[in-house]
Design an enzyme around this catalytic site. Structure first.
Site, mmCIF file in Angstrom:
data_model
loop_
_atom_site.group_PDB
_atom_site.id
_atom_site.type_symbol
_atom_site.label_atom_id
_atom_site.label_comp_id
_atom_site.label_asym_id
_atom_site.label_seq_id
_atom_site.Cartn_x
_atom_site.Cartn_y
_atom_site.Cartn_z
ATOM 1 N N SER A 50 0.811 -1.226 0.000
ATOM 2 C CA SER A 50 0.000 0.000 0.000
ATOM 3 C C SER A 50 0.837 1.266 0.000
ATOM 4 C CB SER A 50 -0.918 0.031 1.227
ATOM 5 O OG SER A 50 -1.846 -1.001 1.142
ATOM 6 N N ARG A 180 -7.851 9.317 -8.690
ATOM 7 C CA ARG A 180 -8.366 9.453 -7.324
ATOM 8 C C ARG A 180 -7.245 9.875 -6.372
ATOM 9 N NH1 ARG A 180 -7.154 6.977 -2.056
ATOM 10 N NH2 ARG A 180 -9.075 6.826 -0.871
HETATM 11 C C1 SD4 Z 1 -6.211 6.372 1.192
HETATM 12 N N1 SD4 Z 1 -5.844 6.426 3.571
HETATM 13 O O1 SD4 Z 1 -5.716 6.663 0.107
HETATM 14 C C2 SD4 Z 1 -5.269 6.070 2.312
HETATM 15 C C3 SD4 Z 1 -4.780 4.682 2.154
HETATM 16 C C4 SD4 Z 1 -5.159 3.764 3.160
HETATM 17 O O2 SD4 Z 1 -6.570 1.907 3.407
HETATM 18 O O3 SD4 Z 1 -4.839 3.942 4.333
HETATM 19 N N2 SD4 Z 1 -5.906 2.762 2.678
HETATM 20 O O4 SD4 Z 1 -7.424 6.300 1.383
#
Ligand code: SD4
Length: 295
Positions: A50, A180
């Protein structure tokens, strides 16, 4: 609780990030340099799906990155929708230092990074490309709560002088629409601090964190007298209340970490599974489970 310096980062990959940042602080680096080096460990690690290199792509198979950084003077820098640069946090720091702005996005952010000497490279690993091709078969957008327990890294630092700073870097929600932008590069949403009060950062569903100005609220609640743990809980309760009948509720997860000027810290998440890494002089680096509202 109560010692300086103190480093706190989201998720278990925060352990390695904290260790690197701690080393940097101990060898005399500034807090911002320590943050860039610390979260840079996660950005460069292909196993962290991520953040940065190896991050899961959007629905078009593109890895697009968001990051921001903020110092004790409230100066900040941010990049969003940045492609092909492994260390967006380092570019965000350059935005802070070398531009009259706080945010650069997309092709403009990339152009700036290249001008600053950053190298453009492919960030989509074979594993992430494989997972994307599997996802394409059904093409269903449904964020997974606590993706493999590895998520956005946000790091907060209370340095030896008692000054606060923070940084945040992510590849955002997997399979998001192209273009996004989440909460992570938005000062006040994914990260916020006021050096008179405290610092806070978020992880989880960015849309919910933006809707509620999450991290800024945590800092304001601390200003009103709440402890970091109480402030994190209060904003999570508020986010939950606002989303009870919302289409995002079935997959909603949000988590916050916070630290105040006194070196007290805490974390809280809507659902179980969120943890954070803490490093201080007395106890070294350890992982702590956030308290949560529901399973
Ligand atoms: C987002 N908060 O882009 C970030 C990534 C994340 O679970 O923590 N995803 O929404």
């Amino acid at each position: 609780n109560g010692t300086k310096p103190l480093i706190i980062s989201t998720w278990n990959h925060g352990l390695a990030a904290n260790d690197e940042a701690w080393q940097q602080l101990k060898s005399g680096a500034s807090a911002l340099d320590a943050i860039v080096a610390g979260v840079g460990v996660s950005e460069a690690d292909p196993k962290v799906r991520s953040v940065g290199y190896g991050g899961l792509p959007d629905r078009e198979g593109k890895v697009t990155l968001d990051a921001c950084i903020m110092d004790h003077k409230s100066d900040c820098g941010s990049v969003s929708f940045l492609q092909g640069i492994k260390h967006p946090i380092a570019v965000a720091k350059k935005v802070l230092e070398d531009t009259p702005h706080v945010m650069l996005t997309g092709s403009g952010a990339l152009q700036f990074a290249l001008e600053q000497g950053f190298k453009q490279e492919n960030l989509l690993t074979a594993k992430s490309e494989h997972d994307w091709r599997e996802w394409l078969k059904k093409s269903k957008y449904e964020p997974v709560i606590n993706i493999e327990n590895h998520d956005t890294i946000s790091m907060l630092v209370l340095d030896a002088d008692g000054n606060l700073s923070g940084g945040c870097t992510t590849s955002g929600a997997a399979w998001k629409m192209h273009g996004r932008v989440g909460d992570s590069p938005i000062i006040g949403a994914g990260l916020f601090l006021d050096n008179e009060v405290g610092a806070a950062a978020a992880t989880g569903l960015g849309e919910a964190i933006v809707r509620t100005a999450g991290s800024a609220m945590v800092v304001e609640l601390m200003r009103q007298g709440m402890s970091p743990a109480e402030a994190c809980k209060e904003i999570v309760e508020r986010i939950h209340k606002k989303h009870i009948n919302h289409k995002d509720m079935s997959y909603l997860q949000v988590g916050f970490i916070a630290v105040n000027k006194a070196g007290e810290y805490g974390g809280y998440s809507l659902r179980s599974g969120f943890n954070y890494a803490v490093t201080d002089e007395g106890s070294g680096t350890r992982l702590e489970d956030a308290t949560f509202k529901m399973t």
